[in-house]
Scaffold this motif. Sequence first.
Motif, short mmCIF file in Angstrom:
data_model
loop_
_atom_site.label_atom_id
_atom_site.label_comp_id
_atom_site.label_asym_id
_atom_site.label_seq_id
_atom_site.Cartn_x
_atom_site.Cartn_y
_atom_site.Cartn_z
N HIS C 513 -1.93 5.73 -5.22
CA HIS C 513 -3.24 5.16 -5.52
C HIS C 513 -3.93 6.07 -6.54
CE1 HIS C 513 -7.53 4.37 -4.87
NE2 HIS C 513 -7.15 3.17 -4.45
N PRO C 514 -4.72 5.50 -7.46
CA PRO C 514 -5.32 6.34 -8.50
C PRO C 514 -6.15 7.50 -7.95
CG PRO C 514 -5.57 4.03 -9.06
CD PRO C 514 -4.94 4.07 -7.70
N TYR C 515 -6.81 7.31 -6.80
CA TYR C 515 -7.58 8.43 -6.26
C TYR C 515 -6.65 9.53 -5.76
CZ TYR C 515 -10.15 11.45 -3.17
OH TYR C 515 -10.65 12.57 -2.58
N ARG C 553 -14.37 1.43 -3.94
CA ARG C 553 -15.36 2.50 -3.99
C ARG C 553 -15.08 3.49 -5.11
NH1 ARG C 553 -19.08 1.73 0.35
NH2 ARG C 553 -19.83 3.75 -0.40
N PHE C 554 -13.84 3.52 -5.55
CA PHE C 554 -13.43 4.53 -6.52
C PHE C 554 -13.72 4.07 -7.95
CE2 PHE C 554 -9.81 6.96 -8.61
CZ PHE C 554 -10.46 8.17 -8.53
N LEU C 555 -14.12 2.81 -8.08
CA LEU C 555 -14.31 2.22 -9.41
C LEU C 555 -15.08 3.11 -10.40
CD1 LEU C 555 -14.20 -0.19 -11.36
CD2 LEU C 555 -16.08 -1.22 -10.09
N VAL C 560 -8.07 4.34 -14.31
CA VAL C 560 -7.21 3.22 -14.67
C VAL C 560 -7.77 1.88 -14.20
CG1 VAL C 560 -5.09 4.59 -14.74
CG2 VAL C 560 -5.82 3.58 -12.58
N ALA C 561 -9.11 1.83 -14.05
CA ALA C 561 -9.74 0.60 -13.57
C ALA C 561 -9.51 -0.53 -14.57
CB ALA C 561 -11.23 0.83 -13.37
N ILE C 562 -9.41 -1.75 -14.05
CA ILE C 562 -9.15 -2.89 -14.91
C ILE C 562 -10.44 -3.70 -15.05
CG2 ILE C 562 -7.67 -4.91 -15.24
CD1 ILE C 562 -5.93 -3.65 -12.93
N ARG C 565 -11.49 -7.22 -13.31
CA ARG C 565 -10.91 -7.39 -11.97
C ARG C 565 -11.52 -6.40 -10.98
NH1 ARG C 565 -4.67 -7.60 -12.82
NH2 ARG C 565 -4.49 -7.06 -10.62
N CYS C 566 -11.39 -5.11 -11.31
CA CYS C 566 -11.89 -4.10 -10.37
C CYS C 566 -13.39 -4.21 -10.19
CB CYS C 566 -11.53 -2.71 -10.85
SG CYS C 566 -9.77 -2.47 -10.93
N ASP C 567 -14.11 -4.63 -11.24
CA ASP C 567 -15.56 -4.74 -11.10
C ASP C 567 -16.00 -6.13 -10.66
OD1 ASP C 567 -14.77 -5.91 -13.40
OD2 ASP C 567 -16.15 -4.84 -14.74
N PRO C 570 -12.78 -7.55 -4.68
CA PRO C 570 -12.34 -6.43 -3.84
C PRO C 570 -10.87 -6.13 -4.08
CG PRO C 570 -13.41 -8.15 -2.51
CD PRO C 570 -13.24 -8.69 -3.89
N ALA C 571 -10.48 -4.88 -3.90
CA ALA C 571 -9.09 -4.49 -4.13
C ALA C 571 -8.21 -5.04 -3.00
CB ALA C 571 -8.99 -2.98 -4.19
N PRO C 572 -7.07 -5.61 -3.34
CA PRO C 572 -6.16 -6.12 -2.30
C PRO C 572 -5.30 -5.00 -1.71
CG PRO C 572 -5.25 -6.55 -4.45
CD PRO C 572 -6.57 -5.87 -4.70
N LEU C 582 -4.57 0.41 -1.37
CA LEU C 582 -5.66 -0.56 -1.59
C LEU C 582 -6.07 -0.47 -3.05
CD1 LEU C 582 -7.40 -2.32 0.41
CD2 LEU C 582 -9.06 -0.46 0.32
N CYS C 583 -5.54 -1.39 -3.90
CA CYS C 583 -5.81 -1.26 -5.33
C CYS C 583 -5.43 -2.54 -6.04
CB CYS C 583 -5.00 -0.09 -5.90
SG CYS C 583 -5.30 0.21 -7.64
N HIS C 584 -6.01 -2.76 -7.22
CA HIS C 584 -5.61 -3.91 -8.02
C HIS C 584 -4.28 -3.70 -8.71
CE1 HIS C 584 -8.85 -6.76 -7.63
NE2 HIS C 584 -9.72 -5.75 -7.62
N HIS C 585 -3.82 -2.45 -8.76
CA HIS C 585 -2.51 -2.19 -9.36
C HIS C 585 -1.43 -2.37 -8.32
CE1 HIS C 585 -3.75 -0.77 -13.27
NE2 HIS C 585 -4.70 -0.05 -12.70
N ASP C 586 -0.33 -3.01 -8.69
CA ASP C 586 0.78 -3.12 -7.77
C ASP C 586 1.74 -1.95 -7.96
OD1 ASP C 586 2.12 -3.63 -10.03
OD2 ASP C 586 2.38 -5.79 -9.67
S1 SF4 Z 1 -8.87 -1.03 -7.48
FE1 SF4 Z 1 -9.30 -0.68 -9.61
S2 SF4 Z 1 -10.90 0.82 -9.59
FE2 SF4 Z 1 -10.02 0.83 -7.56
S3 SF4 Z 1 -8.48 2.39 -7.68
FE3 SF4 Z 1 -7.44 0.51 -8.16
S4 SF4 Z 1 -7.58 0.44 -10.35
FE4 SF4 Z 1 -9.02 1.94 -9.76
#
Ligand code: SF4
Lengths: 278, 327, 596
Positions: C513-515, C553-555, C560-562, C565-567, C570-572, C582-586
């Motif tokens: 996860h990006p965080y 919450r990490f947005l 790497v926010a998209i 989508r991210c804004d 909610p992240a799936p 928990l992220c929009h990135h697979d």
């Molecule tokens: S859901 Fe979007 S903002 Fe949140 S961690 Fe993943 S890429 Fe970053």
Amino acid sequence: MSRWGGTLRALLRSGPLSGRIGLALVLFWFAAAVAGPWLAPHPVGAFVDRDVFGPMSARFWLGSDYLGRDVLSRLLWGARYTVLLALGAALLAGSCGTALALTAAVRGGWIDEALARAMDTLISIPSKIFALVLVAAFGSSLPLLLLISSVIYIPGNFRIARALATNLVGMDFVAVARARGEGAVHIALREVLPNMVQPLLADMGLRFVFIVLLLSGLSFLGLGVQPPYADLGSLVRENISGLTEGAPAIIMPALAIATLTVGANLLIDALGAGKGRR
Amino acid sequence: MSAASAPRTMLSGLLPLLGKRVASALLTLLLVSAVIFTVSGLLPGDAAQETLGQSATPEQVAALRHEIGLDRPALARYADWLAGMVRGDPGTSMVANMPVREIIAQRLPNSLMLAGFTALISVPLALAIGIASAVNRGGKLDRALNIMTLSMVAVPEFLVATLGVLVFSVKLLWLPSIALVSDTSTWGELIRSSTLPVLTLTVVVTAQMARMTRAAVADQLDRPYVEMAQLKGVRFSRVVLAHVMPNALGPIVNAVALSLSYLMGGAIIVETIFSFPGLASLMVNAVTSRDMPLLQACAMIFCTAYLLLVLTADVVAIMANPRLRAQ
Amino acid sequence: MTAPHIEVSGLTIEAGGRAIVNDVSFAIPRGQVTALIGESGSGKTTTALALMGHTRPGARISGGMIRIGDTRIDQLGEAGLTALRGRRVSYIAQSAAAAFNPSRTIMAQVIEPLLVHGLAGRKEAEVKAIALFRALALPSPESIGARYPHQLSGGQLQRLMAAMALITDPELVILDEPTTALDVTTQVDVLKLFKAAIAKSGASAIYVSHDLAVVAQMADRIAVLRYGVLHEEGPARTVLETPRDHYTRTLIAAARPVERPVAPETAGASAPLLSVEGVTAGYGAVRDGVPAVPVLRDVSFVLAPGATLGVIGESGSGKSTLARVIAGLLPRAEGSVHFGGVGLPAGLKGRSREQFRRVQLVFQNADTALNPAHSVATILSRPLAFYHGLKGAAARARVEELLDLIHLPRDIAGRPVRGLSGGQKQRINLARALAAGPDLLLCDEVTSALDTVVGAAILELIDDLRRRLGIATVFISHDISTVRAFCDQVLVLYGGRVVEQGSREGFASGRHHPYTRLLMDSVPEMHPGWLEHTGEGRAPALPGAPVGEELCRFLPRCPVAIAGRCDRTPAPLHRERDRQWLCHHDAAALAMKETV
Ligand code: SF4
Ligand SMILES: Nc1ncnc2c1ncn2[C@@H]1O[C@H](COP(=O)(O)OP(=O)(O)OP(=O)(O)O)[C@@H](O)[C@H]1O
Ligand SMILES: [Mg+2]
């Protein structure tokens, strides 16, 4: 308790001179309160001197009063009333205030809020004013004076004890006890209370001083201890006419109160010195 | 949060906070009035019986009870009494047979004057002592001042007063031992006759105020930001004035408020000794003569004064603290 | 060879008749950074402050020579020192939050050194301050000076403190643990800015720290202190790579956690011991299952008997809250907690004594977790009496066994806890939990209040005991390397949500996860030069993005926010065999991001 004893020992060994003087004064007056009546050279109410406001002499160490009674004997009896009344009231105020504070802190919620609000109300009535109102309403027999002066100082003790207890209740070791499944009584008495003993004793000492001052003030106004009993404040009052001649009959009881209260204050300050003052 | 909007946020944030404090003080005052009325008006038994004495017939007592409203429910009596207090009409003194309001009007200015003079001398004195000992904490001066103030707070007022009389009136004959304050007194007489009471009260309140000031300042002096300021090369006097004092202001003002409230009520003994015609000695007379309306009115005035002073201190503390101010 | 810029020789500082700094000598060439490293109480700060001629109350410089340029600090009087402090030598304190005056604006405090030394007028000083704010990457540099300290975060205050120190162009800057109070992700940014700012100013510096990896990034030279004595001093690389002193080697060893073997058969063979389902919890009144101040959101995980779960996250992410919810100290608002197959009541009320016994908490700070009014024996006997009814001789014997277990001498039993050392207290803290005979141990940051070496020993002990006694453990920490070395499963919390969890192997797969990625990249490594190479592309992709209750919450910090989508949504939750996030990135996208 042993910690308190340890502090006393440390004071005797290496404490400041003022603290040792304070201890001596307090011990002196407590001894006078206990043993005074046996030591008194004359019966307390007897008219033994033909002179009034007599000077200090070999027969009357502290002179005689406005009716020609022996000042020393009356002082020893007076000290008994002053010290024992104030001590009793301070203990009563301290234990009631602390018990309420522990309940409030451990239980929390509405009990805490109601108690805190009630005590805040009582504390907003200046102590002397409150005393006057209570005396006016109920009179001033000895048991009533004891009750009145403890009621007046419960809120102050409650406030301090509650602050201490709330602090302690927030500590991790209380959380540990709660998570262990302990009940409220164990937490209040075994976890919280032992950590409050020292500051509470100091607070009780200060309240003792306040109560001595309050009671002698009331007696001085004629609203405190009533004849035939007389505490130190009453002695000052009844001899007030000796002021213009600087009679020992008025100076001595006033000095007695001052040495008792100043002594207690010096002692408490020295005992708390290690912690409070940097 | 930005700089431009800061003043606006400050004010709009401040008002609700102040409103809350005022409301809380009013609630306390209400509760205090209930306590005072209960203790002095409801509990002590039957005022009618007492006025008429044991020999009165039950009919006479009942008639008087009805006349002064004692046969009405407690809550109604409290409501009447409270309404009277709020209107500024606390009833009639049964003893002096005149409106309580008039009796008080004669005495209140004297009390205020006594408190005012004392405050004028004691506040600066206490601040000086407190700051001096805090700055030298642990040093010789601090220890000496500590013993001095410690003893002074424990000495009964009447000892200070009697010693004052003994020295200044009896031995030196400089000052009158009895204060004769009346409408016709000149300023010179006024000052001469209040000197001893003012001096006694000053001795009594200065010590407590000085001790609390010392504690407040010493507490701040031990904070890391004080060391930081010194390590920036700021002179110590400036550290105290520019860095420490703004932070110590809240607790100091609180100490001053508590001591001044003591001046109003605690002057009881001093007023009595010097026969100073103030509110406190009036209250003592009310106790001796069991003049309840007068007693209640005096008690309420003292409690109101206390709450006002504490509230003022609270507001000053909020204004001085940016964290509270911003909430 | 010219003389070094700064020279300290034979420095001795006494307090209470004891030397707290003893005969310390070192020199700093102009423009270089020397690190003072050691455990708490080793005299680092005392030594550093002596360079400003300052000692804390009770201490006094009793011997030695201190020279900065041509000035003998040890011979200066009070006036000379006042003129020097804040002008030629400046100081950056450990806790900026405490070192700023709470009732004055930031600007007034930052420009004060210029004003009191008469180096500039107010206008000119403010211009200079704003330039420094900009250089230190502070938000809204024009207006930040009008704020008060409580309106700023710890990382911002620390940078403002640097601005205050650098504003007079001093020739020596003393940094006293300037990043210890910060989260590891913030620390990296602050370190980079500090390093650049100091290099640009050309000042020499002293960097006080207990963290070898941080020191490796910041210092040209390292001086190792212990009990006030200098053990080793030399170029950073030499000290780190070929330490000559035994104590230095111990420090370096303790800083590197040794990886433990994974507990056998954790793979869901047995029924789970603990299972947490959709837990939401927080403070304040609960409305519709959501507390006024929500802290944890929809947290779920399972733990097998005897297994270890590591929980990581930054300060305020809700780690301690999670432990308190499981123990029942903080009733959850929503969700369920099953223990040994039975649902646990939300609060303490209704739990059986047996349930209490089987779950034991070990708190971070043993100073506050042990009742100072009690003796060691009282503390250890209470759970024995409470849960097992042990009294008298039997209880005494068991207390002795417990003390053996935690490697403390038996005669410690009669002592009050007040006099014990931090490490000893933490052992007692652990023993009290073991006395209950628990099946689950909740360890909340049990080593973070301890020095590295002591902390490493405690970790060792916990790991050994839980293996021998077969106790499952939830191990809470802010230190990802410790968690990875010790735990069979890892769970990452951000803003109260589980953003990633997986088994240790799953976690080692390298896709995160990006965080988690940011967190892992922020842990300083011991080799010099790491700081320069880490964190390319740490900048948020959508700075100033909204913080929605439902959005990730990490947005606002995500590199790497998209957009779109991210804004918006909610992240799936993505699940794989041994991990979930928990992220929009697979998975594929995350793998890609790793290589960037
Ligand atoms: S859901 Fe979007 S903002 Fe949140 S961690 Fe993943 S890429 Fe970053
Ligand atoms: N009693 C409380 N009332 C309101 N909010 C609280 C309370 N206790 C904690 N919080 C808040 O809950 C959040 C999570 O706190 P928690 O102690 O669980 O964090 P943590 O991850 O353990 O942090 P740390 O690493 O600093 O120990 C924080 O924002 C904190 O401010
Ligand atoms: Mg925590």
